[in-house]
Scaffold this active site. Structure first.
Site, mmCIF file in Angstrom:
data_model
loop_
_atom_site.group_PDB
_atom_site.id
_atom_site.type_symbol
_atom_site.label_atom_id
_atom_site.label_comp_id
_atom_site.label_asym_id
_atom_site.label_seq_id
_atom_site.Cartn_x
_atom_site.Cartn_y
_atom_site.Cartn_z
ATOM 1 N N LYS A 87 -13.296 -4.238 1.691
ATOM 2 C CA LYS A 87 -14.199 -3.100 1.496
ATOM 3 C C LYS A 87 -15.680 -3.482 1.585
ATOM 4 O O LYS A 87 -16.480 -2.765 2.180
ATOM 5 C CB LYS A 87 -13.911 -2.413 0.160
ATOM 6 C CG LYS A 87 -12.575 -1.692 0.103
ATOM 7 C CD LYS A 87 -12.426 -0.951 -1.216
ATOM 8 C CE LYS A 87 -11.105 -0.209 -1.299
ATOM 9 N NZ LYS A 87 -10.974 0.576 -2.538
ATOM 10 N N ALA A 135 -16.140 -4.477 -13.781
ATOM 11 C CA ALA A 135 -17.403 -4.438 -13.047
ATOM 12 C C ALA A 135 -17.200 -4.812 -11.585
ATOM 13 O O ALA A 135 -18.109 -5.324 -10.936
ATOM 14 C CB ALA A 135 -18.418 -5.378 -13.695
ATOM 15 N N GLY A 136 -16.002 -4.546 -11.061
ATOM 16 C CA GLY A 136 -15.707 -4.832 -9.664
ATOM 17 C C GLY A 136 -15.967 -3.645 -8.770
ATOM 18 O O GLY A 136 -16.693 -2.705 -9.129
ATOM 19 N N GLU A 167 -24.459 7.735 2.612
ATOM 20 C CA GLU A 167 -25.269 7.323 1.466
ATOM 21 C C GLU A 167 -24.390 6.838 0.322
ATOM 22 O O GLU A 167 -24.769 5.929 -0.423
ATOM 23 C CB GLU A 167 -26.162 8.484 1.014
ATOM 24 C CG GLU A 167 -27.320 8.749 1.946
ATOM 25 C CD GLU A 167 -28.187 7.520 2.143
ATOM 26 O OE1 GLU A 167 -28.530 6.863 1.145
ATOM 27 O OE2 GLU A 167 -28.500 7.194 3.305
ATOM 28 N N ASP A 194 -13.694 6.621 -2.832
ATOM 29 C CA ASP A 194 -13.043 6.243 -4.092
ATOM 30 C C ASP A 194 -13.589 7.048 -5.269
ATOM 31 O O ASP A 194 -12.835 7.488 -6.140
ATOM 32 C CB ASP A 194 -13.220 4.746 -4.362
ATOM 33 C CG ASP A 194 -12.287 3.886 -3.522
ATOM 34 O OD1 ASP A 194 -11.205 4.385 -3.139
ATOM 35 O OD2 ASP A 194 -12.638 2.722 -3.251
ATOM 36 N N SER A 210 0.816 -1.214 0.000
ATOM 37 C CA SER A 210 0.000 0.000 0.000
ATOM 38 C C SER A 210 0.851 1.267 0.000
ATOM 39 O O SER A 210 1.837 1.379 0.738
ATOM 40 C CB SER A 210 -0.922 0.010 1.228
ATOM 41 O OG SER A 210 -1.641 1.230 1.303
ATOM 42 N N ASN A 236 -14.402 2.275 2.249
ATOM 43 C CA ASN A 236 -12.938 2.402 2.195
ATOM 44 C C ASN A 236 -12.398 3.351 3.257
ATOM 45 O O ASN A 236 -11.190 3.445 3.453
ATOM 46 C CB ASN A 236 -12.473 2.850 0.807
ATOM 47 C CG ASN A 236 -12.597 4.348 0.590
ATOM 48 O OD1 ASN A 236 -13.541 4.979 1.068
ATOM 49 N ND2 ASN A 236 -11.650 4.924 -0.123
ATOM 50 N N ALA A 291 -14.003 -1.178 -7.828
ATOM 51 C CA ALA A 291 -13.539 0.108 -8.354
ATOM 52 C C ALA A 291 -14.519 0.644 -9.386
ATOM 53 O O ALA A 291 -14.796 1.848 -9.434
ATOM 54 C CB ALA A 291 -12.153 -0.048 -8.961
ATOM 55 N N THR A 323 -8.662 -1.599 2.376
ATOM 56 C CA THR A 323 -8.320 -1.978 1.017
ATOM 57 C C THR A 323 -8.656 -3.455 0.843
ATOM 58 O O THR A 323 -9.189 -4.089 1.767
ATOM 59 C CB THR A 323 -6.839 -1.664 0.720
ATOM 60 O OG1 THR A 323 -6.586 -1.871 -0.671
ATOM 61 C CG2 THR A 323 -5.895 -2.515 1.562
ATOM 62 N N GLY A 325 -3.599 6.050 -12.175
ATOM 63 C CA GLY A 325 -4.338 5.751 -10.962
ATOM 64 C C GLY A 325 -3.754 6.289 -9.674
ATOM 65 O O GLY A 325 -4.432 6.270 -8.637
#
Length: 279
Positions: free
Chosen positions: A71, A134-135, A83, A108, A20, A92, A137, A67, A245
């Site tokens: 999460k 489609a995860g 919300e 995020d 990390s 996170n 993130a 992480t 990123g």
């Protein structure tokens, strides 16, 4: 910096967690601002997550980041949720209240859109966006894009069923498309976002041609190891504006730092250089 007995404590909980960059980022801000505090890497196995979170108040922690792989599992361990965390379905950022209650948030999406606007001021949010993955993130990215008013999000994932399910959750703005149509999906888009780990060190390459992507479109890769992925390199060779990123990681850390350490944090060029060392 020598810590006092009143030092403010926070950290990042993950398994593994040694990779990390968050301790480096928060440590930079603590040193820069002369704050009596520490931000620690906390390696916690999945089966020990509940115990670790429950121990935060007793150990004097003001909160933590979460992480992978924690999460989504952390949702059920929070006393209250923002919300945003509810919509995304993941936490996170955890803040410990004065009464010891745990509040879960998800920053995020904030980190994603803040860095996009910082690095690509010319991004046209009135154009469609193509999102790969489609995860977790991708869920945060979709939430931020919907809030930004993007008219259409073309969602592509190697497992089509996951893209279809996420599109239903995201609402009418999201449109799932087959993975084998990812090149065609770039036509007339103003932004391409890779949320998968394809192209990351040790992972398979992302096989994608950018021929259909309009010249003024922005290419954003959430991968930051390496900083310049093959996708970003190909985009730069075509003169696209590109975003990596690492900046998203820095920006998503800002709300937590303010909550735990009582000071606003800035995403500066000097911090980015420091955070990127060793990547």
């Amino acid at each position: 910096m020598i810590l006092s007995g009143a030092a403010r404590l926070a950290g990042v909980v993950g398994w593994p967690v040694a990779h990390s960059r968050s301790p480096r980022i928060h440590g930079y801000w603590l040193e820069e601002k002369g704050i009596d505090g520490a931000y620690l890497p906390l390696a916690v196995r999945p089966d020990a997550l509940a115990a670790a979170l429950g121990a935060l108040p007793a150990l004097g922690f003001r909160g933590c980041n979460l992480t992978a792989p924690h999460k989504e599992a952390a949702l059920a361990r929070m006393d209250t949720l923002s919300e945003t965390a509810r919509r995304i379905g993941a936490v996170n950022t955890v803040t410990v209240g004065d009464d010891g209650a745990l509040h879960g948030d998800n920053t995020d999406g904030f980190g994603f859109i803040s860095h996009l606007r910082q690095e690509a001021a010319g991004w046209n949010s009135a154009l469609p966006v193509a999102v790969l993955g489609a995860g977790g993130a991708a869920r945060a990215v979709l939430d931020a894009l919907v809030a930004a008013g993007v008219p259409q999000i073309r969602l592509l994932n190697r497992t089509g069923e996951r893209a279809a399910a996420l599109a239903v959750e995201a609402g009418e703005t999201a449109r799932p498309m087959p993975w084998d149509q990812r090149a065609e999906a770039l036509a007339d888009c103003g932004l391409l976002v890779n949320t998968t780990n394809l192209g990351q060190v040790g992972k398979p390459a992302l096989d994608l041609t950018l021929d259909r992507l309009p010249p003024d479109a922005v290419v954003y890769d959430l991968v930051y190891a390496p900083l310049e992925t093959d996708l970003l390199k190909a985009a730069r060779e075509r003169d696209h504006a590109t975003v990596d990123g690492l900046g998203m990681l820095i920006h998503q850390a800002r709300p937590g730092f303010a909550a735990w350490f009582g000071a606003e944090a800035e995403a500066t060029a000097a911090l980015r250089t420091f955070a990127a060392e060793g990547l």
